[in-house]
Design a protein around this motif. Structure first.
Motif, mmCIF file in Angstrom:
data_model
loop_
_atom_site.group_PDB
_atom_site.id
_atom_site.type_symbol
_atom_site.label_atom_id
_atom_site.label_comp_id
_atom_site.label_asym_id
_atom_site.label_seq_id
_atom_site.Cartn_x
_atom_site.Cartn_y
_atom_site.Cartn_z
ATOM 1 N N ALA A 129 0.799 -1.209 -0.081
ATOM 2 C CA ALA A 129 -0.073 0.219 0.137
ATOM 3 C C ALA A 129 0.965 1.334 0.090
ATOM 4 O O ALA A 129 0.661 2.233 -0.726
ATOM 5 C CB ALA A 129 -0.944 -0.024 1.254
ATOM 6 N N ASP A 141 9.702 0.233 9.060
ATOM 7 C CA ASP A 141 9.288 -1.087 8.666
ATOM 8 C C ASP A 141 10.435 -2.035 9.393
ATOM 9 O O ASP A 141 11.487 -1.734 9.084
ATOM 10 C CB ASP A 141 9.337 -1.535 7.219
ATOM 11 C CG ASP A 141 8.002 -2.560 6.855
ATOM 12 O OD1 ASP A 141 7.253 -2.382 6.072
ATOM 13 O OD2 ASP A 141 8.500 -3.629 7.500
ATOM 14 N N GLU A 172 -4.681 3.472 6.883
ATOM 15 C CA GLU A 172 -5.392 2.658 5.599
ATOM 16 C C GLU A 172 -6.607 2.041 6.258
ATOM 17 O O GLU A 172 -6.722 1.530 7.481
ATOM 18 C CB GLU A 172 -4.358 1.391 5.545
ATOM 19 C CG GLU A 172 -3.490 1.917 3.994
ATOM 20 C CD GLU A 172 -4.552 2.282 3.024
ATOM 21 O OE1 GLU A 172 -5.799 1.798 3.004
ATOM 22 O OE2 GLU A 172 -4.055 3.022 1.963
ATOM 23 N N GLU A 178 -10.476 5.760 -0.442
ATOM 24 C CA GLU A 178 -10.226 6.656 -1.467
ATOM 25 C C GLU A 178 -11.015 6.441 -3.136
ATOM 26 O O GLU A 178 -11.031 7.414 -3.671
ATOM 27 C CB GLU A 178 -8.659 6.628 -2.273
ATOM 28 C CG GLU A 178 -8.304 5.625 -2.859
ATOM 29 C CD GLU A 178 -7.920 4.164 -2.257
ATOM 30 O OE1 GLU A 178 -8.532 3.752 -1.108
ATOM 31 O OE2 GLU A 178 -7.413 3.226 -2.710
#
Ligand SMILES: NC(=O)c1ccc[n+]([C@@H]2O[C@H](COP(=O)([O-])OP(=O)(O)OC[C@H]3O[C@@H](n4cnc5c(N)ncnc54)[C@H](O)[C@@H]3O)[C@@H](O)[C@H]2O)c1
Length: 375
Positions: free
Chosen positions: A12, A35, A95, A124
């Protein structure tokens, strides 16, 4: 300049957020990403020139002090990481799905409101050209009132789509994709359905999660919508097709590139026709009998393009005040419908949606959040 730090540098972030932020160059700057996966850090840092990368989100936020934290991690981490970022005084762009249940969503809304920070979900799809253009026609003399909507997906799972955290989700298809479709249903109708009936089978007794969603929605004035999401199809993939039937015309929208040559015979007029349809990322077509007009097209990456529009609205609200569309309180209503669908499927009963739509501080009559293209 809005400074963004990204938690989670997977698909993403790579395919949607980083391309979207690069479209907003001059207004936003990505100051860091984090990450735990070294490969993700190295590849995204090299590709997008991230100034700093971290393993740990707290260390990243403490050292870079971003305005906005974008959360692009697997869903089970969204509540914990959104809480943490709000606790540091950052705005959060998270998200979907925002959290695992409505209690967690209510907790996040309360935290965002107490901290006076924005919490926006990356829902979105309404900001795609094809959907915004269709919405503009609803209520116009060419289309009239929206009377019925049907949405469908046929999706061929692959090893890549089934890898990682996705295979762990027991309620998967509705939370992963149904949430986008239900958001679009609310967007197009401009109100929330009052009843829902769903069938969400797993396809086999051994399967862990739902692979088919059949959802039927009823509005207070008798209008309706239906959704069929199918991950068992072995035919060609149709990422998302919608048909909106209005009083005077129909609009068909489709996400996904295709080249289509149609040859046929108009039966009433008894004349042949040939049409070549070229769509990179999607089209919206206004139809009346055999006549059709393309009203919008998408570029190659409609997800990133739409996220850029959505995020630009969030920046505008950060700078000038107000609640942007897709804010957590609005998105909670969409998520409420997803959970209502799962409960309906489990009980085998059609359910009233009102108790799923309202949380602390909401009223049943709250209209859905206003979106781009809405009068
Ligand atoms: N809005 C959309 O159109 C859209 C499209 C795709 C995915 N998504 C959503 O984006 C989210 C991520 O999906 P994805 O496809 O990128 O998954 P992914 O598995 O490709 O990426 C997730 C990344 O998060 C990282 N991560 C795991 N634990 C972490 C932690 N504690 N701190 C920081 N990073 C951590 C992983 O290493 C991985 O790189 C999901 O919620 C998904 O539903 C939204």
């Amino acid at each position: 300049m809005i400074r963004i730090a990204i938690i989670g540098l997977g698909a993403a972030a790579r395919n949607i957020h980083l391309p979207a932020y690069s479209k907003l160059r001059g207004k936003v700057r990505v100051v860091a990403g984090c990450d735990p996966d070294e490969g993700a850090r190295a590849s995204q840092s090299a590709k997008w020139g991230l100034p700093e990368v971290y393993e740990d989100p707290r260390a990243m936020i403490e050292s870079t002090k971003p305005d906005v934290v974008s959360i692009c991690t697997p869903p089970h981490l969204h509540h914990e990481q959104s809480s943490m970022a709000l606790g540091y005084g950052c705005h959060v762009f998270c998200e979907k799905p925002l959290a695992d249940d409505l209690q967690e969503v209510d907790d996040l809304i309360a935290k965002a409101e107490a901290a006076d920070r924005l919490l926006v979900v990356n829902s979105e799809f309404p900001f795609m050209n094809i959907h915004a253009s269709a919405k503009k026609l609803i209520g116009s003399p060419r289309f009239g009132r929206l009377l019925f909507l049907h949405a469908s997906q046929t999706f061929r799972p692959t090893e890549a789509t089934e890898a990682g955290w996705r295979q762990e989700m027991s309620r998967r298809l509705g939370l992963e994709f149904g949430v986008h479709v239900l958001d679009l249903v609310r967007f197009f109708f401009g109100e929330d359905p009052v009843r829902i009936f769903a069938h969400m089978p797993r396809g086999s007794t051994k399967a862990r999660s739902d692979v088919i969603n059949v959802i039927s929605l009823e509005f207070s004035d008798g209008r309706g919508a239906s959704i069929v999401l199918d991950r068992l199809s072995k035919g060609p993939e149709r990422y998302l097709k919608m048909r909106l039937d209005g009083e005077f015309a129909t609009i068909e929208t489709s996400i996904g590139g295709e080249v289509r040559l149609e040859v046929g015979l108009h039966t009433r007029a008894r004349r042949p026709y040939m049409r070549l349809g070229l769509a990179k990322g999607g089209t919206a077509v206004l139809q009346n009998g055999d006549r059709s007009t393309t009203i919008a097209r998408e570029g190659i990456n409609p997800f990133a393009d739409a996220t850029a529009v959505h995020f630009a609205n969030m920046i505008e609200a950060i700078q000038n005040g107000g609640e942007p569309p897709g804010n957590a309180r609005d998105n909670r209503r969409t998520l409420g419908l997803v959970f209502a669908a799962y409960d309906s499927a489990q009980s085998g009963e059609a359910l009233d949606t009102d108790s799923y739509l309202t949380g602390a501080g909401d009223s049943v009559t709250n209209p859905p959040g206003r979106r781009q293209g809405e009068a």
